[in-house]
Structure formats: structure tokens, C-alpha cells
Design a protein around this motif. Sequence first.
Motif, PDB file in Angstrom:
ATOM      1  N   LYS A  87       0.837  -1.213   0.000  1.00 40.88           N
ATOM      2  CA  LYS A  87       0.000   0.000   0.000  1.00 40.88           C
ATOM      3  C   LYS A  87       0.870   1.261   0.000  1.00 40.88           C
ATOM      4  O   LYS A  87       0.609   2.210  -0.755  1.00 40.88           O
ATOM      5  N   ASN A  88       1.896   1.251   0.853  1.00 38.25           N
ATOM      6  CA  ASN A  88       2.794   2.414   0.905  1.00 38.25           C
ATOM      7  C   ASN A  88       3.552   2.591  -0.405  1.00 38.25           C
ATOM      8  O   ASN A  88       3.773   3.722  -0.857  1.00 38.25           O
ATOM      9  N   THR A  89       3.932   1.474  -1.038  1.00 38.44           N
ATOM     10  CA  THR A  89       4.633   1.540  -2.319  1.00 38.44           C
ATOM     11  C   THR A  89       3.707   2.095  -3.402  1.00 38.44           C
ATOM     12  O   THR A  89       4.126   2.891  -4.255  1.00 38.44           O
ATOM     13  N   ARG A  90       2.441   1.698  -3.365  1.00 35.87           N
ATOM     14  CA  ARG A  90       1.465   2.231  -4.324  1.00 35.87           C
ATOM     15  C   ARG A  90       1.349   3.745  -4.150  1.00 35.87           C
ATOM     16  O   ARG A  90       1.339   4.498  -5.140  1.00 35.87           O
ATOM     17  N   ILE A  91       1.258   4.203  -2.909  1.00 38.14           N
ATOM     18  CA  ILE A  91       1.163   5.648  -2.649  1.00 38.14           C
ATOM     19  C   ILE A  91       2.406   6.354  -3.159  1.00 38.14           C
ATOM     20  O   ILE A  91       2.314   7.418  -3.805  1.00 38.14           O
ATOM     21  N   LEU A  92       3.581   5.751  -2.910  1.00 37.16           N
ATOM     22  CA  LEU A  92       4.831   6.348  -3.412  1.00 37.16           C
ATOM     23  C   LEU A  92       4.838   6.396  -4.942  1.00 37.16           C
ATOM     24  O   LEU A  92       5.298   7.373  -5.542  1.00 37.16           O
ATOM     25  N   PHE A  94       2.168   6.591  -6.931  1.00 41.98           N
ATOM     26  CA  PHE A  94       1.270   7.670  -7.351  1.00 41.98           C
ATOM     27  C   PHE A  94       1.945   9.034  -7.200  1.00 41.98           C
ATOM     28  O   PHE A  94       1.891   9.879  -8.101  1.00 41.98           O
ATOM     29  N   ASN A  95       2.580   9.213  -6.023  1.00 44.51           N
ATOM     30  CA  ASN A  95       3.258  10.502  -5.781  1.00 44.51           C
ATOM     31  C   ASN A  95       4.392  10.725  -6.785  1.00 44.51           C
ATOM     32  O   ASN A  95       4.587  11.847  -7.282  1.00 44.51           O
ATOM     33  N   VAL A 112       7.589   6.459 -16.225  1.00 45.41           N
ATOM     34  CA  VAL A 112       7.534   5.033 -16.554  1.00 45.41           C
ATOM     35  C   VAL A 112       7.882   4.200 -15.316  1.00 45.41           C
ATOM     36  O   VAL A 112       7.215   3.213 -14.983  1.00 45.41           O
ATOM     37  N   VAL A 113       8.932   4.642 -14.587  1.00 40.96           N
ATOM     38  CA  VAL A 113       9.352   3.937 -13.369  1.00 40.96           C
ATOM     39  C   VAL A 113       8.236   4.017 -12.323  1.00 40.96           C
ATOM     40  O   VAL A 113       7.903   3.024 -11.663  1.00 40.96           O
ATOM     41  N   ALA A 114       7.627   5.186 -12.162  1.00 39.95           N
ATOM     42  CA  ALA A 114       6.557   5.374 -11.185  1.00 39.95           C
ATOM     43  C   ALA A 114       5.370   4.462 -11.514  1.00 39.95           C
ATOM     44  O   ALA A 114       4.766   3.858 -10.616  1.00 39.95           O
ATOM     45  N   LYS A 115       5.059   4.336 -12.816  1.00 38.00           N
ATOM     46  CA  LYS A 115       3.953   3.483 -13.230  1.00 38.00           C
ATOM     47  C   LYS A 115       4.258   2.014 -12.922  1.00 38.00           C
ATOM     48  O   LYS A 115       3.391   1.268 -12.452  1.00 38.00           O
ATOM     49  N   GLU A 116       5.497   1.570 -13.171  1.00 36.68           N
ATOM     50  CA  GLU A 116       5.905   0.191 -12.893  1.00 36.68           C
ATOM     51  C   GLU A 116       5.908  -0.082 -11.384  1.00 36.68           C
ATOM     52  O   GLU A 116       5.527  -1.185 -10.952  1.00 36.68           O
ATOM     53  N   ILE A 117       6.304   0.876 -10.579  1.00 36.89           N
ATOM     54  CA  ILE A 117       6.276   0.716  -9.114  1.00 36.89           C
ATOM     55  C   ILE A 117       4.828   0.534  -8.652  1.00 36.89           C
ATOM     56  O   ILE A 117       4.531  -0.338  -7.834  1.00 36.89           O
ATOM     57  N   THR A 118       3.920   1.344  -9.198  1.00 37.20           N
ATOM     58  CA  THR A 118       2.498   1.233  -8.837  1.00 37.20           C
ATOM     59  C   THR A 118       1.956  -0.133  -9.268  1.00 37.20           C
ATOM     60  O   THR A 118       1.229  -0.805  -8.512  1.00 37.20           O
ATOM     61  N   LYS A 119       2.326  -0.576 -10.471  1.00 41.81           N
ATOM     62  CA  LYS A 119       1.887  -1.876 -10.973  1.00 41.81           C
ATOM     63  C   LYS A 119       2.428  -3.007 -10.082  1.00 41.81           C
ATOM     64  O   LYS A 119       1.695  -3.940  -9.728  1.00 41.81           O
TER      65      LYS A 119
END
Length: 187
Positions: A87-92, A94-95, A112-119
Motif C-alpha cells: 500500500k505504501n509503495t502504491r502511494i509512493l 502515485f506521488n 515510466v518507473v513510477a507506473k511500474e512501481i504502482t503496478k
Amino acid sequence: VPIVDENNKVIGSMAITRSIKDQSSLMEIAESFAASTEELTASSTELSSSANGLYDFMKDVSVSQENLAIQMNESRKILDMINTVAKNTRILGFNAGIEAARSGEHGKGFAVVAKEITKLADQTAGSVNDIQSVLHSMRAKVDEITVTIKNTIELAESQVHATSDIAHALEQLSTVADTIDILAKKM
């Protein structure tokens, strides 16, 4: 015993006899009864030992089941921690996506990196949910096993007591058989 007339002349005799056939039959029955009682006592002792072994085994199984339940609870705690990290990684993620969008052209690679982290966070959370579902099913089975083990332990304990009672009764029968044999020999 002689039978005499009034002149003291022997006119007959009287004898009391005992049938050896009846005594022999009674001795055979007593011996057969004693042998059967000894066989039953031996079988009862073996059954009692087996019941005690089952009781001890089921107690060990119960301890193993309790340890499994503890480990399942520990696994659940670990999964809760992993879910929190996801959950915290998803928030990070998104941010990071928001910051990448603010950076414009320079933030496209970071987006692109932020999108892969959220995924990755979403996949992790999904896997945690799948594992928790499996653990929930396992816990239900462990609960069923717990009831079965408890019932089996109670049954084994009952068998231990019953075989002990049978062994005691057979010991008494053996004593009675010995007494019958002694009486038969005295006839």
C-alpha cells in the motif's frame, strides 16, 4: 457300610460313590475356561498397549497441529506487513507519477518507473490477498482437524479406560477359573 438285621447278621451293604466322569468333565471345563481367560487377558493387554500408543500418538499430533496454527498466525502477520508495504509503495508510485508529470519532458522516464512501481505494488497486494485466502482455507481445515484430533483423543482415552476395565475383569475371571480348577481337583 454293612446293613444288618435285628440279629446283627449282615443282609446287605450301602455305598456312596462319586462319578469320576463328572469330576473329569468339570476339570476339563475349568482348564478350558482358564486357558480362554489367559488368551483374553493377553489380547486385552495388547489392546490396552495399542490404545495407549494411539492416545500418545494423537497427543503428539495435537501438539503438531497447535504448532501449525501458530505458524499460520505468524504467516498472517508477515502477510499483513507485506500488504502494508505494498500500500505504501502504491502511494509512493502515485506521488512519483505526480512529480514526474510536474517535471514535464524531463520527468517522462521517471513516469515510466513510477507506473511500474504502482503496478508492482498492485501485483504484490493481489498476491498477498491470494495467499491470505489460501491461509484462510487452511485455517478452516486446521480447525476441522483440531476437532477431529480432540474427538480422537477422547476416544483413545475412553479405549484406554475400557481396556483397563476389561483387563481387571479378566484378572478376576482368571482367579475364578483357578478356584474352579482347585475345587474340581478336590472332588
